[in-house]
Design a protein around this motif. Structure first.
Motif, PDB file in Angstrom:
ATOM      1  N   ASP A  50      -5.507  -3.733   7.223  1.00  0.00           N
ATOM      2  CA  ASP A  50      -6.338  -2.645   7.756  1.00  0.00           C
ATOM      3  C   ASP A  50      -7.039  -1.898   6.622  1.00  0.00           C
ATOM      4  OD1 ASP A  50      -3.833  -1.991   6.940  1.00  0.00           O
ATOM      5  OD2 ASP A  50      -3.633  -0.245   8.238  1.00  0.00           O
ATOM      6  N   LEU A  51      -6.659  -2.183   5.369  1.00  0.00           N
ATOM      7  CA  LEU A  51      -7.382  -1.572   4.237  1.00  0.00           C
ATOM      8  C   LEU A  51      -8.616  -2.389   3.889  1.00  0.00           C
ATOM      9  CD1 LEU A  51      -4.416  -0.746   1.847  1.00  0.00           C
ATOM     10  CD2 LEU A  51      -5.591   0.790   3.408  1.00  0.00           C
ATOM     11  N   GLY A  89       5.182   3.080  10.630  1.00  0.00           N
ATOM     12  CA  GLY A  89       4.941   1.686  10.993  1.00  0.00           C
ATOM     13  C   GLY A  89       3.939   1.001  10.099  1.00  0.00           C
ATOM     14  N   ARG A  90       4.384   0.532   8.987  1.00  0.00           N
ATOM     15  CA  ARG A  90       3.444  -0.144   8.087  1.00  0.00           C
ATOM     16  C   ARG A  90       3.377  -1.621   8.411  1.00  0.00           C
ATOM     17  NH1 ARG A  90       3.186   3.575   2.849  1.00  0.00           N
ATOM     18  NH2 ARG A  90       3.469   5.471   4.030  1.00  0.00           N
ATOM     19  N   LEU A 144      -1.180  -8.786   4.512  1.00  0.00           N
ATOM     20  CA  LEU A 144      -0.497  -7.532   4.237  1.00  0.00           C
ATOM     21  C   LEU A 144      -1.539  -6.407   4.120  1.00  0.00           C
ATOM     22  CD1 LEU A 144       2.504  -7.459   4.032  1.00  0.00           C
ATOM     23  CD2 LEU A 144       2.333  -7.474   1.552  1.00  0.00           C
ATOM     24  N   LEU A 145      -1.284  -5.284   4.802  1.00  0.00           N
ATOM     25  CA  LEU A 145      -2.179  -4.118   4.727  1.00  0.00           C
ATOM     26  C   LEU A 145      -3.636  -4.512   4.962  1.00  0.00           C
ATOM     27  CD1 LEU A 145      -0.745  -2.435   1.520  1.00  0.00           C
ATOM     28  CD2 LEU A 145      -0.161  -1.900   3.880  1.00  0.00           C
ATOM     29  N   PRO A 156      -9.344  -3.806  -4.737  1.00  0.00           N
ATOM     30  CA  PRO A 156      -9.467  -2.412  -5.184  1.00  0.00           C
ATOM     31  C   PRO A 156      -9.294  -2.273  -6.695  1.00  0.00           C
ATOM     32  CG  PRO A 156      -7.898  -2.620  -3.370  1.00  0.00           C
ATOM     33  CD  PRO A 156      -8.205  -3.997  -3.849  1.00  0.00           C
ATOM     34  N   LEU A 176       4.802  -4.313   7.528  1.00  0.00           N
ATOM     35  CA  LEU A 176       4.610  -5.243   6.413  1.00  0.00           C
ATOM     36  C   LEU A 176       5.253  -6.580   6.716  1.00  0.00           C
ATOM     37  CD1 LEU A 176       5.425  -2.776   3.514  1.00  0.00           C
ATOM     38  CD2 LEU A 176       3.197  -3.383   4.439  1.00  0.00           C
ATOM     39  N   ASN A 204      -4.563   1.615  -8.348  1.00  0.00           N
ATOM     40  CA  ASN A 204      -5.400   1.383  -7.174  1.00  0.00           C
ATOM     41  C   ASN A 204      -5.009   0.118  -6.429  1.00  0.00           C
ATOM     42  OD1 ASN A 204      -7.399   2.860  -5.889  1.00  0.00           O
ATOM     43  ND2 ASN A 204      -8.951   1.301  -6.368  1.00  0.00           N
ATOM     44  N   CYS A 205      -3.979  -0.568  -6.895  1.00  0.00           N
ATOM     45  CA  CYS A 205      -3.538  -1.784  -6.208  1.00  0.00           C
ATOM     46  C   CYS A 205      -2.563  -1.402  -5.095  1.00  0.00           C
ATOM     47  CB  CYS A 205      -2.848  -2.749  -7.168  1.00  0.00           C
ATOM     48  SG  CYS A 205      -2.072  -4.135  -6.321  1.00  0.00           S
ATOM     49  N   PRO A 206      -2.960  -1.598  -3.840  1.00  0.00           N
ATOM     50  CA  PRO A 206      -2.064  -1.179  -2.751  1.00  0.00           C
ATOM     51  C   PRO A 206      -0.774  -1.982  -2.704  1.00  0.00           C
ATOM     52  CG  PRO A 206      -3.974  -2.348  -1.891  1.00  0.00           C
ATOM     53  CD  PRO A 206      -4.203  -2.181  -3.359  1.00  0.00           C
ATOM     54  N   TYR A 207      -0.764  -3.146  -3.365  1.00  0.00           N
ATOM     55  CA  TYR A 207       0.425  -4.002  -3.307  1.00  0.00           C
ATOM     56  C   TYR A 207       1.301  -3.813  -4.542  1.00  0.00           C
ATOM     57  CZ  TYR A 207      -2.753  -6.071   0.042  1.00  0.00           C
ATOM     58  OH  TYR A 207      -3.638  -6.246   1.066  1.00  0.00           O
ATOM     59  N   LYS A 208       0.779  -3.096  -5.525  1.00  0.00           N
ATOM     60  CA  LYS A 208       1.521  -2.823  -6.763  1.00  0.00           C
ATOM     61  C   LYS A 208       2.088  -4.107  -7.365  1.00  0.00           C
ATOM     62  CE  LYS A 208       0.854   1.588  -7.106  1.00  0.00           C
ATOM     63  NZ  LYS A 208      -0.465   1.492  -6.475  1.00  0.00           N
ATOM     64  N   GLU A 212     -10.556  -4.151  -8.980  1.00  0.00           N
ATOM     65  CA  GLU A 212     -11.689  -4.621  -9.792  1.00  0.00           C
ATOM     66  C   GLU A 212     -12.698  -3.516 -10.101  1.00  0.00           C
ATOM     67  OE1 GLU A 212     -13.155  -7.890  -7.598  1.00  0.00           O
ATOM     68  OE2 GLU A 212     -11.523  -9.228  -8.190  1.00  0.00           O
TER      69      GLU A 212
END
Lengths: 218, 1023, 462
Positions: B1001-1002, B747-748, B998-999, B861, B750, B895-899, B863
């Motif tokens: 929670d990070l 359950g992401r 988006l995301l 993330p 998105l 390190n980019c969670p969204y790529k 930077e």
């Protein structure tokens, strides 16, 4: 058993140890010196132009306003280099057959642009905007030097990033009243005075010390 | 606007200025904006980036190795110490009045799709068009645009465009061409033009129409044929069937509460789709919260389209069975119609019943739209239904046809072919059309063409048809010629040139003029002359009108008035037998223009070739698209290379199978426009030519197709992983479930979704308490954003997945194309991508779009991991990317969670093609090899606006900065602005309860947030 | 080992001494120096060198292509933007650690057995660090801009971004290289002097003479030598722990599930020593065979090293266990998915291979028989080396290939150039190593002599 090395080698080996330190230091300094040298930065290097145009004569002696030729300096990122037409407005009247001006007349006659050598060139990835600097009280001479005394135009600054940052970090050190922006003979007040006035102007002109990357790089 | 007003009254000047473009002028601008052009820079760059640093193949050859000798020196770090090359400044000799070096101008003009004009504004830098935006004044655009108009700029600069007149394969000149046409004119005159034929595509240009008519006046024996693949024959014939004459149908989607689409992809193609997307979006707006009134969209279609994806109920039906469905709906709506000859059980009665009741419940505010590719009878039924439901005059309006001469184009072409075969054609002029490639296969046009004694072709490309003609004259692109054309509602737009023809091209107007004896007149004279003759205004008054029209890009008040037409009582009797032929094999094949490259017109456009198609995310290819069910039944899987053969004709083609969830069973969708044999360096190669299977008897839907495996495999390049479609056991794709599944390990969350009821119950369903928790988890005091704080809001409920934002971004930000091989390796460069997720079973899943630009995280993330500080945060919350500082460790991307970061693995930017230099946005650095890049919220536009506002001593107004994606978006799903200003549009949107990050929670605190999707399903239907 | 020591004094003949019986100062010196000075060039050596050199040329070719075309020749992509390059980097630098551990920590702990292996262990460290050091450079998109990572005064007024672990790497690795080099060289000086004195031909005399920096073996030389070694040992000791800790930060600092975990530093260091000792064995076993050094590098040495492997291996195993446990214990869906993806995702086979290579198979080392079986030990050392390489692959590639947003998941497949780079570094490593064993004393003469002295002492007692 026989010695391989002569006593003197002791000295050489010691020397080489200390020498290494010195040499490395010297090398570093040399590199720095080169990076700062006019040869590399073109600072204060006179450029031969197709026409030996003299800012000293036009901006200085004749006192023609900068904006007469650099028309877009207040409206656009690019200050504008005068089209041949601008030259001819006067030179169709005076010095009409000076050999020095033949390229100009030729250009106008043959409808072929004069190819000037660029003096102040920034790399591609740097986006500089004349209009905003002028609007915020940064004088022409602040970056372009004593233009009114240059027989042949030369680059006044290194155009290094540090050179830009000097002002972007402390605009109060360089800003001048808007009225003086286009005055080629403007004399900044004494350091102390400048700071006082600068602080005032920075507030008045709402000058920000922009140092984020995207200010100049995109 | 002010700039435009200067611009308009000096268009000739602009054109004249552009003539300079060939000469000295551009070099000045290259040295100012893009050094790329100057010789020194090329050398310098080549020194640093050896030219052989090419795309694709990782092979090495001898020359590569030798080049290293030169290269390695630079690699050793010297490059950093290389002195900048000497540049030249090449000023004008006589300055143009309106051009301010460094400041762009905007000109209003029009671009054509299938003859229909759409208004655009074209950004021009010192005579070079660089970017295309929508024209807010134009009814067909309202400021938005689509992938085709966006990508036209690349077509315009396309180095493969035909560059010179050709006679018998030898380079010739326009004057020779003109002379020859002159002779032809005198030769044809005695016989009143007998044997002369003119073949054009659909023409809505009043001027051109008038010209051709006058041509036919002078040569009564000559004939004018029109053929365009998507010429809307069935639309025209449907109207003819229903009303006895072809009329133009205009929908008012904003008035419609219930919309039923019968295989119609009205949001992403066809006349007026940009406007329709806007109107549709306005009815998916939820700013009024639970109180807001959503429309409801039912779509029945075979191949999933953007329109189907945003529908509330989508019914996968074979295109052939739409006829059946239409009849059932019509019956429900009270139109007496006999059931279909081949009634199929495929259509769930419950569905029809529910939809029928919903329509009936919304008399006057409902709408039935038939697909362009459906047979005329279905269109007639749609007209009848709308009439029966009292929608005419409310949600649907009829006007006279916008075409200069509405004909059945298929028949028109058939007539031409017959004449050709009968040897009756002495002199054939083909304007813009490419029938050798796109005519129905059974016409064998290539052979028929040989029977014409003199063949003249004019087009943008020296294409398949040009190759077989005696004469070929390069056509002028819309951006470099005068013309006019009608929009979907009849509004006449003026087409004005922004630059002199790059390659000595000439417009159709000028070529026709050669025959009408107006050879002397320029395109400008012709167009202006025509309108002068049409308008009541004279002299001064007309002058004023003309100026305003040029400025606005359209002639005010030329929209066609509504007419009242009623369906014939007996059209059913006339038409219902026309239904598609009897059902021999269960398998149908459906032909469609490709969602990215259309019917082939754009096949040489690398932006569009690389653009991931909606739903399938497929690039650089077409495929035989089938449903998972059919795949299982035939034992096929994605990548199987098969032979499709069409009995009885016995034609066959080879192509790869591609499984599309939600595709109708027993149906194969083939996209047109690929497999060009003479389509230019980009267009020649990709995909297979579906036209070879397409017969005039069944141009859109054909029965009896056979699929045979060849045993070979075919590699597709998609931008969204496809390994997830797994027919063995997994009912739902892994990644999709991971994306939309609520809670659990998958359950992401998105894409956050609710139905209207759920939304009413819990308006803040999109909020996740987990997201809030992280907010204060920091030992550092948060940064206080004084002044501006840029942010973006994307409304998933409005997004129709049309891809316009992707191409707009590519055009604005000089984004490179990487090629199929690189896309397959996961190296596509798009800064904004449209993620597509499915929910539900494979056979009829719900589909969700999620446009994903850089999130501009406040706690980014990317930077803190950059070793050189090439990506940093700025005081306005932007996540800056400094290309010239980047050394390419790619740590930020990891390190980019969204790529959303893109890397130049090779030298992707084209430094070698001079004609492309002119196209690039001078305000954005062209990225070279080895650097990371990403969305910057169009920081160049932000900076420009800041400079203006600072100079004028004011704050930036809300809506003053419009990002490229936002301005392109037809449904206004993307909104950008200053979130520090509570009154800004974006701040208000972010204040909505549907807003979520988006995301989150990070604790990345994305500046780009989404408005959750709310579906409005019919409670009666459970699917 | 202390207990075994007491054994010896108890007069019972030592079952396996750390130096073969009957050795005197002379024999030791002869045996070791002869390898360099008198022993003729054997075809075996030439053959080995040629193979290594061939691989080295492959490396050159790859780097050439890399510079011309760019990192695109590798299989890396978005999302998996790091591949073999970084895997190899971590692996090689890990291998180095054993050398430093042996020569520094064991020296401080007065572990006698280290003496006969520390020399080539150090050499191994040096060469391994060289191989490792290349990768951070090569994997950059614009390697010619490498100096942006160095803090130096520049006209941009820019510094590196010190929060980034990659910058710490630069310091860690360069320091490591310098210290290892110094340590190794200082240790060599007396032996070089020995060679200088024993060398027959002039050039050899001169070269060794220069390298030995005028060593005359005077008492003061010896005392300074001792101090220097101790100081350097003191310097090197923290590096054993710090370097790989910093390397592990490259991952722990990231937010990618599978990277972002606190256990990495200790478990990376343990892993480093684990793989390091494996590599020492891989090198020692063939060498002692070919150069008949069984009595200098005795079965006892192998036995001890095997034990160290077993110990560090267990620490690593613990690391894996905790990693998995925490993933599920955290309840974080991304962590959990990451772990499940390792267990049965597309790359699962590699994960299970890693587990068997690093945890299951090495358990054989509990048996004394296995530890005494040279052949088997050699195979085991290879297995562990492979296992440790896989560990890095699993951590880097598997974690990246499926992170947060499923739409951007993507598989990483190494291209032939990925392999070429990897194999190429072996070329560099072994070329250097072959030259080393030919031209420098691969075992410390001085220290072994000191051993001889002590063993004789013990004999005297009995």
């Amino acid at each position: 058993m026989a010695q391989i090395f002569h006593r003197s080698t002791n000295f050489i080996s010691r020397l080489s140890i200390y020498g290494a330190v010195v040499i490395i230091g010297a090398l570093g300094y040399a590199l720095y010196a080169i990076a700062m040298s006019p040869w590399y930065t073109d600072q204060n290097v006179k450029r031969q132009q197709p026409v030996p145009f003299s800012h000293r004569h036009h901006a200085g002696e004749l006192g023609i306003d900068c904006r007469y030729c650099h028309t877009s300096v207040e409206k656009s990122s690019f200050a504008g280099v005068p089209p041949t037409q601008t030259c001819m407005t006067c030179h169709s009247q005076i010095w009409t057959n000076a050999s020095m001006l033949e390229p100009v007349r030729a250009s106008y006659r043959d409808d072929k642009s004069i190819e000037w050598i660029r003096v102040n060139a920034l790399p591609d990835f740097v986006y500089f905007d004349h209009s905003i600097h002028v609007a915020k009280g940064v004088g022409c001479t602040t970056c372009h030097g004593q233009i009114a005394e240059m027989p042949l135009t030369e680059r006044a600054g290194t155009l290094y990033m540090s050179w830009c940052l000097e002002c972007h970090r402390q605009p109060e050190k360089y800003v001048r009243p808007k009225s003086e922006v286009f005055n080629p003979y403007y004399e900044p007040p004494s350091a102390g005075e400048q700071l006082k006035m600068g602080k005032k102007l920075v507030a008045e002109y709402n000058i920000k010390s922009l140092q984020t990357c995207s200010t100049c790089h995109r | 606007m002010n700039e435009d007003s200067i611009a308009k009254n000096s268009i000739d000047l602009a054109a004249a200025r552009a003539k300079l473009a060939g000469a000295g002028a551009p070099r000045l601008w290259q040295s100012l904006e893009e050094l790329s052009g100057t010789k020194e820079f090329v050398e310098f760059r080549d020194h640093e980036f050896p030219p052989s640093a090419g795309k694709g193949n990782d092979d090495i050859n001898r020359r590569d190795v030798l080049k290293l000798m030169a290269a390695s020196a630079a690699m050793a770090g010297l490059s950093a110490c290389t002195k900048l090359p000497t540049e030249k400044i090449v000023p004008y000799v006589r300055p143009p009045e309106e051009i301010l070096p460094g400041r762009p101008l905007f000109y209003a003009t029009s671009l054509f799709q299938a003859g229909v004009a759409t208004g655009v504004l074209v950004e021009s830098h010192t005579g070079r068009p660089t970017k295309i935006e929508g024209n807010p004044e134009h009814p067909g655009s309202l400021g938005s645009s689509d992938i085709f108009s966006q990508a036209s700029i690349l077509n315009f600069y396309d180095p493969d465009r035909s560059q010179s007149v050709v006679f018998d394969g030898r380079v010739s000149t326009w004057s020779d061409f003109a002379a020859e046409m002159g002779n032809a004119r005198t030769r044809l005159a005695p016989a009143k033009g007998a044997g002369m034929r003119v073949l054009t595509k659909t023409i809505t240009s009043p001027t051109l129409g008038a010209q051709i008519k006058s041509l036919l006046g002078q040569f009564p024996e000559a004939k004018w044929h029109q053929y365009e693949v998507c010429g809307g024959d069935s639309v025209r014939e449907g109207a003819r069937l229903a009303f006895g004459r072809p009329v133009n149908t205009v929908y008012h989607l904003d008035q419609a509460d219930v919309i039923v689409s019968l295989d119609a992809d009205f949001l992403s193609c066809g006349a007026g789709h940009v406007r329709y997307a806007r109107e549709f979006g306005s009815r998916r707006d939820l700013s009024a919260g639970p109180a807001s009134k959503l429309n409801r969209l039912y779509v029945a279609e075979s191949m999933p389209t953007s329109t189907g994806a945003v529908s509330d109920h989508r019914l996968p039906v074979r295109s052939a069975d739409i006829d059946d469905l239409a009849r059932q709906l019509a019956a429900a709506a009270g139109v007496a119609v006999p059931p279909s000859a081949n009634a199929s059980a495929k259509i769930p009665a419950a569905w029809v019943g529910a939809v029928g009741r919903d329509l009936a419940a919304h008399r006057g505010s409902s709408l039935v739209i038939a697909g362009e590719h459906q047979p005329p009878f279905v269109h007639a039924l749609a007209h009848a239904m709308n009439a029966a439901l009292g929608n005419v005059g409310k949600t649907v309006v009829y006007t006279e046809s916008i075409e200069a001469n509405p004909v059945n184009q298929l028949e028109s072409l058939r007539e031409l072919v017959n004449d050709l075969n009968a040897g009756q054609v002495d002199f054939l002029v083909i304007l813009g059309a490419n029938p050798v490639y796109d005519a129905p296969a059974d016409f064998n046009f290539a052979t028929a063409l040989q029977n014409a004694k003199v063949r003249v072709h004019s087009g943008l490309y020296n294409d398949e048809t040009a190759e077989r003609c005696h004469w070929h004259a390069p056509a002028a692109h819309s951006l470099e010629s005068w013309s006019d054309g009608r929009a979907y509602d009849g509004t006449a737009g003026i087409v004005q040139p922004l630059i002199a023809p790059l390659y000595d091209g000439h417009s159709a107007h000028e070529i026709i003029a050669l025959f009408t004896g107006d050879a002397a007149k320029s395109g400008h004279d012709l167009v202006r002359g025509y309108w002068q003759s049409q308008r009541p205004e004279k002299d001064k008054a007309f002058e004023a009108l003309w100026e305003t029209s040029l400025h606005d890009g359209l002639i005010a008040g030329t929209a066609l008035p509504a007419i009242s037409v009623a369906p014939h009582a007996d059209f059913v009797a006339l038409g219902h037998t026309q239904a598609v032929g009897s059902d021999t094999s269960p398998l149908e094949v459906v032909f469609r223009p490709d969602p990215s490259i259309g019917d082939g017109e754009f096949s040489n456009n690398s932006w569009l070739q690389e653009l991931p198609k909606p739903i399938t995310r497929l690039t650089w290819d077409n495929a035989a698209m089938i449903s998972p069910g059919t795949a299982q039944q035939l034992g096929l899987t994605t990548g199987d290379y098969v032979t499709l053969s069409l009995a009885p004709a016995g034609r066959n083609i080879n192509g790869g199978i591609y499984i599309v969830p939600g595709h109708a069973d027993n149906s194969v969708t083939l996209h047109l426009g690929f497999g060009r044999s003479r389509g230019g360096s980009v267009g020649t190669g990709p995909g297979f030519n579906s036209y070879l299977l397409r017969a005039s008897s069944a141009p859109w839907i054909a029965r009896g197709v056979q699929i045979a495996k060849t045993g070979k495999k075919y590699e597709f390049a998609t931008t969204q992983a496809q390994y997830n479609i797994d027919l063995n056991g997994h009912p739902v794709e892994e990644e999709s479930s991971a994306a939309v599944g609520q809670g659990g390990e998958h359950g992401r969350d998105l894409v956050r979704i609710a139905t209207m009821e759920e939304f009413r119950k819990d308006p803040s369903f999109a909020k996740n308490p987990e997201d809030e928790k992280t907010k204060d988890l920091t030992i550092y005091p948060g940064y206080k954003y004084e002044g501006y704080a840029w942010g973006m809001s994307i409304d998933l409920n409005r997004c129709v997945g049309c891809n316009a934002c992707v191409i707009a971004c590519q055009s604005e930000n000089n984004i490179a194309v990487v090629g199929k091989d690189q896309v397959a390796r996961g190296r596509a460069m798009h800064w904004i991508r449209i993620d597509t997720y499915f929910r539900g079973n494979l056979d009829n899943p719900e589909m969700y779009y999620e446009p994903l630009p850089c999130m501009q995280c406040e706690n980014a993330p990317c930077e803190y991991v950059c070793p050189v500080g090439a990506t940093t945060h700025n005081a306005e919350g932007l996540n800056d990317m400094t290309y010239n500082r980047c050394v390419g460790t790619r740590y930020c991307s990891n390190n980019c969670p969204y790529k959303v970061r893109r890397f130049n693995f090779y030298l992707y930017s084209d430094y070698k093609t001079p004609s492309l230099y002119g196209m690039r946005n001078p305000n954005v650095t062209v990225r070279s090899r080895g650097v990371m890049e990403k969305c910057t919220y169009c920081v160049q536009r932000i900076n420009a606006a800041k400079i203006r506002s600072e100079e004028e001593n004011r704050l930036i107004r809300d809506g003053e900065i419009i990002t490229a994606c936002q301005s392109a978006c037809p449904s206004e799903a993307i909104v950008f602005g200053n979130i520090n200003d509570p009154n800004s549009k974006v701040a208000k949107l972010k204040a909505q309860t549907r807003d979520y990050g988006l995301l989150e929670d990070l604790n990345t605190r994305p500046r780009t947030t989404y408005l959750a999707r709310v579906r409005n399903p019919n409670p009666e239907i459970r699917d | 080992m202390a207990s075994e020591g007491s054994h010896n004094t108890a007069g019972v003949a030592d079952p396996d001494p750390i130096i073969g019986p009957g050795h005197t100062f002379e024999t030791v010196t002869d045996k070791i120096s002869s390898i360099v000075l008198t022993r003729p060039v054997t075809p075996g050596w030439v053959f080995g060198l040629l193979i290594a050199f061939g691989a080295l040329m492959l490396l050159n070719l790859t780097i050439t292509l890399l510079m011309i075309k760019g990192v695109g020749i590798w299989g890396i992509r978005v999302p998996t933007a790091w591949g073999f390059a970084i895997v190899n980097f971590v692996w090689w630098i890990g291998i180095g650690h054993a050398g430093t551990l042996i020569s520094a920590i064991l020296l401080l702990l007065h572990q006698k057995w280290r003496t006969s292996i520390n020399r080539f262990a150090e050499a191994m460290t040096l060469f391994a660090v060289m191989c490792a050091g290349m990768f951070p450079l090569l994997h950059m998109g614009r390697p010619w801009m490498f100096f942006y990572l160095m803090p130096y005064p520049n006209p941009m007024w820019m510094w590196p971004q010190f929060r980034s672990p990659l910058v710490w790497d630069v310091f860690a690795v360069t320091t490591y290289l310098t210290v290892s080099l110094l340590f190794w060289f200082v240790g060599l000086i007396p032996d070089l002097a020995t060679l200088r004195d024993r060398a027959k031909n002039k050039t050899a005399k001169i070269i060794y003479g220069m390298l030995s920096m005028g060593w005359r073996g005077s008492a003061i030389h010896w005392s300074r030598y001792e101090t220097a070694s101790l100081l350097l040992a003191g310097l090197a000791t923290p590096l054993v722990v710090s370097v790989h800790t910093v390397v592990s930060f490259d991952f722990t600092i990231g937010i990618i599930p599978g990277w972002h975990t606190t256990i990495f530093p200790p478990y990376f260091v343990a892993g480093a020593i684990y793989s390091g000792f494996a590599m020492v064995l891989t090198l020692a076993i063939p060498i002692r065979k070919f150069y008949h050094l069984e009595d200098l590098v005795t079965a006892r040495h192998l036995d001890i090293m095997a034990k160290v492997m077993l110990a560090t291996g267990l620490i690593v195993a613990y690391g894996y266990l905790i990693e998995a446990f925490l993933a599920f214990y955290s309840g974080d869906q991304y962590e959990i998915y990451m772990m499940k993806n390792r267990f049965h995702g597309p790359y699962a086979p590699l994960y299970w291979m890693l587990i068997s290579c690093n945890i299951i198979i090495p358990q054989l080392l509990w048996s004394r028989k296995v530890r005494r079986n040279v052949g088997l030990l050699f195979v085991l050392s290879l297995v562990v080396n492979m296992g440790m390489w896989l560990e890095r692959f699993v951590i880097i590639v598997i974690s990246l290939s499926r992170d947060f947003i499923p739409s951007s998941w993507g598989m990483y497949y190494p291209t032939r150039w990925d392999w070429a780079t990897y194999i190429g570094t072996f070329g560099l490593f072994f070329t250097l190593f072959f030259l080393f064993i030919r031209f420098l004393p691969m075992i410390s003469i001085v220290e072994v002599r000191s051993l001889v002295h002590e063993t004789n002492e013990e004999k005297g007692h009995s």
